[in-house]
Design a protein around this motif. Structure first.
Motif, PDB file in Angstrom:
ATOM      1  N   ILE A   1      -0.153  -6.646   2.282  1.00 29.01           N
ATOM      2  CA  ILE A   1      -1.570  -6.680   1.868  1.00 29.01           C
ATOM      3  C   ILE A   1      -2.018  -5.306   1.371  1.00 29.01           C
ATOM      4  CG2 ILE A   1      -3.931  -7.018   2.686  1.00 29.01           C
ATOM      5  CD1 ILE A   1      -2.886  -9.096   4.629  1.00 29.01           C
ATOM      6  N   GLY A   2      -1.667  -4.247   2.125  1.00 33.86           N
ATOM      7  CA  GLY A   2      -2.108  -2.903   1.741  1.00 33.86           C
ATOM      8  C   GLY A   2      -1.528  -2.455   0.413  1.00 33.86           C
ATOM      9  N   THR A   3      -0.230  -2.729   0.201  1.00 35.92           N
ATOM     10  CA  THR A   3       0.401  -2.318  -1.060  1.00 35.92           C
ATOM     11  C   THR A   3      -0.173  -3.097  -2.241  1.00 35.92           C
ATOM     12  OG1 THR A   3       2.439  -1.779   0.129  1.00 35.92           O
ATOM     13  CG2 THR A   3       2.615  -2.085  -2.237  1.00 35.92           C
ATOM     14  N   THR A   4      -0.362  -4.393  -2.041  1.00 35.92           N
ATOM     15  CA  THR A   4      -0.932  -5.216  -3.125  1.00 35.92           C
ATOM     16  C   THR A   4      -2.346  -4.766  -3.478  1.00 35.92           C
ATOM     17  OG1 THR A   4       0.369  -7.103  -2.328  1.00 35.92           O
ATOM     18  CG2 THR A   4      -1.437  -7.583  -3.837  1.00 35.92           C
ATOM     19  N   LEU A   5      -3.160  -4.517  -2.448  1.00 31.41           N
ATOM     20  CA  LEU A   5      -4.529  -4.051  -2.711  1.00 31.41           C
ATOM     21  C   LEU A   5      -4.525  -2.666  -3.356  1.00 31.41           C
ATOM     22  CD1 LEU A   5      -6.391  -5.192   0.545  1.00 31.41           C
ATOM     23  CD2 LEU A   5      -6.636  -6.123  -1.767  1.00 31.41           C
ATOM     24  N   GLY A   6      -3.576  -1.796  -2.935  1.00 29.58           N
ATOM     25  CA  GLY A   6      -3.482  -0.472  -3.536  1.00 29.58           C
ATOM     26  C   GLY A   6      -3.158  -0.542  -5.018  1.00 29.58           C
ATOM     27  N   VAL A   7      -2.244  -1.458  -5.390  1.00 20.88           N
ATOM     28  CA  VAL A   7      -1.911  -1.642  -6.815  1.00 20.88           C
ATOM     29  C   VAL A   7      -3.128  -2.140  -7.585  1.00 20.88           C
ATOM     30  CG1 VAL A   7      -0.510  -3.010  -8.422  1.00 20.88           C
ATOM     31  CG2 VAL A   7       0.538  -2.048  -6.365  1.00 20.88           C
ATOM     32  N   TYR A   8      -3.820  -3.103  -6.993  1.00 20.33           N
ATOM     33  CA  TYR A   8      -4.944  -3.730  -7.713  1.00 20.33           C
ATOM     34  C   TYR A   8      -6.103  -2.743  -7.923  1.00 20.33           C
ATOM     35  CZ  TYR A   8      -8.692  -6.958  -8.893  1.00 20.33           C
ATOM     36  OH  TYR A   8      -9.736  -7.594  -9.526  1.00 20.33           O
TER      37      TYR A   8
ATOM     38  N   SER B   1      -3.757  -0.280  10.684  1.00 23.88           N
ATOM     39  CA  SER B   1      -2.703   0.313   9.852  1.00 23.88           C
ATOM     40  C   SER B   1      -2.890   0.047   8.362  1.00 23.88           C
ATOM     41  CB  SER B   1      -1.335  -0.240  10.284  1.00 23.88           C
ATOM     42  OG  SER B   1      -1.298  -1.645  10.158  1.00 23.88           O
ATOM     43  N   LEU B   2      -3.888  -0.756   8.008  1.00 28.12           N
ATOM     44  CA  LEU B   2      -4.039  -1.181   6.607  1.00 28.12           C
ATOM     45  C   LEU B   2      -4.407  -0.024   5.682  1.00 28.12           C
ATOM     46  CD1 LEU B   2      -3.761  -3.880   5.155  1.00 28.12           C
ATOM     47  CD2 LEU B   2      -6.231  -4.195   5.383  1.00 28.12           C
ATOM     48  N   SER B   3      -5.227   0.892   6.167  1.00 26.91           N
ATOM     49  CA  SER B   3      -5.735   1.966   5.304  1.00 26.91           C
ATOM     50  C   SER B   3      -4.619   2.823   4.718  1.00 26.91           C
ATOM     51  CB  SER B   3      -6.699   2.847   6.110  1.00 26.91           C
ATOM     52  OG  SER B   3      -7.108   3.952   5.344  1.00 26.91           O
ATOM     53  N   GLY B   4      -3.632   3.162   5.537  1.00 25.51           N
ATOM     54  CA  GLY B   4      -2.549   4.025   5.054  1.00 25.51           C
ATOM     55  C   GLY B   4      -1.812   3.419   3.878  1.00 25.51           C
ATOM     56  N   TRP B   5      -1.583   2.112   3.935  1.00 28.80           N
ATOM     57  CA  TRP B   5      -0.859   1.449   2.840  1.00 28.80           C
ATOM     58  C   TRP B   5      -1.722   1.352   1.584  1.00 28.80           C
ATOM     59  CZ3 TRP B   5       3.897   1.644   4.097  1.00 28.80           C
ATOM     60  CH2 TRP B   5       4.289   1.488   5.435  1.00 28.80           C
ATOM     61  N   ILE B   6      -3.006   1.062   1.775  1.00 28.71           N
ATOM     62  CA  ILE B   6      -3.905   0.949   0.609  1.00 28.71           C
ATOM     63  C   ILE B   6      -4.039   2.296  -0.101  1.00 28.71           C
ATOM     64  CG2 ILE B   6      -6.286   0.517  -0.109  1.00 28.71           C
ATOM     65  CD1 ILE B   6      -6.531  -1.521   2.110  1.00 28.71           C
ATOM     66  N   VAL B   7      -4.415   3.326   0.665  1.00 26.60           N
ATOM     67  CA  VAL B   7      -4.665   4.638   0.065  1.00 26.60           C
ATOM     68  C   VAL B   7      -3.368   5.243  -0.487  1.00 26.60           C
ATOM     69  CG1 VAL B   7      -5.476   6.972   0.527  1.00 26.60           C
ATOM     70  CG2 VAL B   7      -6.657   5.022   1.549  1.00 26.60           C
TER      71      VAL B   7
ATOM     72  N   MET C   1      -0.602   3.695  -1.609  1.00 26.95           N
ATOM     73  CA  MET C   1      -0.175   3.028  -2.844  1.00 26.95           C
ATOM     74  C   MET C   1      -1.134   3.320  -3.984  1.00 26.95           C
ATOM     75  SD  MET C   1       2.343   1.334  -3.902  1.00 26.95           S
ATOM     76  CE  MET C   1       2.771   0.607  -5.466  1.00 26.95           C
ATOM     77  N   ARG C   2      -2.415   3.399  -3.674  1.00 28.56           N
ATOM     78  CA  ARG C   2      -3.393   3.707  -4.725  1.00 28.56           C
ATOM     79  C   ARG C   2      -3.114   5.087  -5.325  1.00 28.56           C
ATOM     80  NH1 ARG C   2      -7.631   6.908  -5.269  1.00 28.56           N
ATOM     81  NH2 ARG C   2      -9.366   6.270  -6.642  1.00 28.56           N
ATOM     82  N   ASN C   3      -2.901   6.079  -4.473  1.00 28.83           N
ATOM     83  CA  ASN C   3      -2.650   7.434  -4.975  1.00 28.83           C
ATOM     84  C   ASN C   3      -1.343   7.507  -5.763  1.00 28.83           C
ATOM     85  OD1 ASN C   3      -5.005   8.254  -3.749  1.00 28.83           O
ATOM     86  ND2 ASN C   3      -3.994   9.036  -1.916  1.00 28.83           N
ATOM     87  N   ASN C   4      -0.313   6.827  -5.275  1.00 30.43           N
ATOM     88  CA  ASN C   4       0.963   6.820  -6.007  1.00 30.43           C
ATOM     89  C   ASN C   4       0.801   6.172  -7.384  1.00 30.43           C
ATOM     90  OD1 ASN C   4       2.172   7.966  -3.788  1.00 30.43           O
ATOM     91  ND2 ASN C   4       2.871   6.012  -2.951  1.00 30.43           N
ATOM     92  N   MET C   5       0.053   5.083  -7.413  1.00 25.78           N
ATOM     93  CA  MET C   5      -0.172   4.379  -8.687  1.00 25.78           C
ATOM     94  C   MET C   5      -0.973   5.248  -9.657  1.00 25.78           C
ATOM     95  SD  MET C   5       1.034   1.255  -9.262  1.00 25.78           S
ATOM     96  CE  MET C   5      -0.171   0.465 -10.322  1.00 25.78           C
ATOM     97  N   MET C   6      -1.990   5.938  -9.142  1.00 27.19           N
ATOM     98  CA  MET C   6      -2.805   6.783 -10.025  1.00 27.19           C
ATOM     99  C   MET C   6      -1.946   7.862 -10.691  1.00 27.19           C
ATOM    100  SD  MET C   6      -5.974   5.674  -9.850  1.00 27.19           S
ATOM    101  CE  MET C   6      -7.162   6.958 -10.121  1.00 27.19           C
ATOM    102  N   TYR C   7      -1.008   8.422  -9.915  1.00 24.62           N
ATOM    103  CA  TYR C   7      -0.128   9.448 -10.476  1.00 24.62           C
ATOM    104  C   TYR C   7       0.816   8.832 -11.503  1.00 24.62           C
ATOM    105  CZ  TYR C   7       3.569  12.952 -10.683  1.00 24.62           C
ATOM    106  OH  TYR C   7       4.491  13.874 -11.129  1.00 24.62           O
TER     107      TYR C   7
END
Length: 330
Positions: free
Chosen positions: A116-123, A203-209, A211-217
């Motif tokens: 869930i966290g990785t998918t939301l981070g990508v989106y 634990s959800l926040s770590g995966w969201i943030v 993945m979001r930061n990795n995607m932005m880069y």
């Protein structure tokens, strides 16, 4: 091949160090389990009974070196000794009884949280500066900032005590007979919901943030801009070009999370009296149950090392620069 051999060598060395430290640490604890049990009886046992108890536990009957050799032999033969706190139950039986509960609860919560966290981070990185991108990381961080046990107590009070929607303790209804029946499975799911949602939200926040930061880069890389200019479809650009490369750092975190699954979430299991390995480990430490402590810590160490080894090998397949020993610039 050289990279794989290096990783395997590091794994063996780390495993030996973990096994040895696991042997030494319990013996550095003050007192002995026989003394602890003697104190519980508050003077009702005689010194002769204490000596008999120490003899039954094998305390002080052999040198430390001989205990280390016996310990290594026991590990190789899966003879992990008898539990002090539930004497004479074998530690192996206690581990077999508790670890499925932890793997089911913490393992499922961890995998669900990563997905869930990785998918939301990508989106939200793709829809950056949108409503979800502005609110979701902050809301999830609020839950992560709260201690696990405090959220667990809050859920027990609201959904267990006040609303009576979910049971407040144990792994299943004690009135049911364990078996592959609908009522028993439903009871397990019902009892696991509150501790599971506690672990998920924490634990959800770590995966969201992350993945979001990795995607932005990654989205700022030239090859992504070039692919977009060539007219590559949105879904392919998002997943095949950006997310595929951005997910690499997440694998390391996932390995650590999977390795920690075996240890469970000790405080959460304590709050819900969940019959997992974390609960067993806490009781073992309080009772100075050396065999149980050693077996539990050994499982945790092996799980972390194996998970990291798998990710190291997987990393080399996903990024050839790691396998060949070349840096990013190479």
């Amino acid at each position: 091949m050289r990279y794989i051999m290096n990783r395997l060598g590091f794994f063996v060395l780390s495993l030996w160090a973990a096994v040895t430290i696991n042997f030494i640490l319990p013996r550095m604890m003050p007192g002995s389990p026989a003394d602890a049990m003697f104190a519980k009886f508050q003077g009702q046992l005689t010194p002769a009974a204490l000596e008999a108890m120490k003899k039954a536990y094998g305390i002080g009957q052999s040198s430390l070196w001989q205990q280390y050799i016996d310990y290594l032999h026991g590990l190789l033969t899966f003879d992990w000794g008898l539990s002090f706190m539930q004497y004479p139950t074998p530690v192996k039986d206690m581990i077999q009884g508790s670890i499925p509960w932890t793997l089911g609860l913490v393992g499922f919560s961890t995998v669900l949280s990563v997905f869930i966290g990785t998918t939301l981070g990508v989106y939200i990185s793709w829809k950056r500066r949108g409503f979800l991108d502005n609110t979701l990381p902050i809301v999830s961080m609020i839950f992560q900032a709260m201690p696990y046990f405090w959220v667990a107590l809050l859920f027990v009070f609201i959904f267990g005590f006040k609303l009576n929607w979910f049971p407040m303790a144990h792994g299943y209804d004690p009135s049911l007979t364990p078996g592959f029946t609908g009522s028993y499975i439903t009871s397990i799911i019902n009892h696991a919901f509150l501790p599971g949602i506690t672990l998920l939200l924490g634990s959800l926040s770590g995966w969201i943030v992350g993945m979001r930061n990795n995607m932005m880069y990654t989205l700022g890389e030239d090859y992504v801009t070039f692919a977009e200019a060539k007219g590559v479809s949105t879904s392919r650009l998002m997943f095949s070009y950006a997310a595929r490369n951005a997910i690499l750092p997440q694998l390391t975190s996932f390995a650590i999370a999977i390795g920690n699954v075996v240890s469970g979430s000790i405080l959460t299991e304590q709050v819900f009296s969940y019959p997992g390995i974390g609960n067993q480990l806490t009781s073992a430490v309080q009772s100075q149950d050396f065999p149980m402590i050693q077996a539990s810590f050994l499982l945790i160490a092996v799980a972390v090392l194996v998970a990291n080894l798998i990710v190291d090998l997987l990393y080399s397949r996903l990024d050839p620069r790691i396998r060949t020993g070349r840096g990013v610039e190479g």
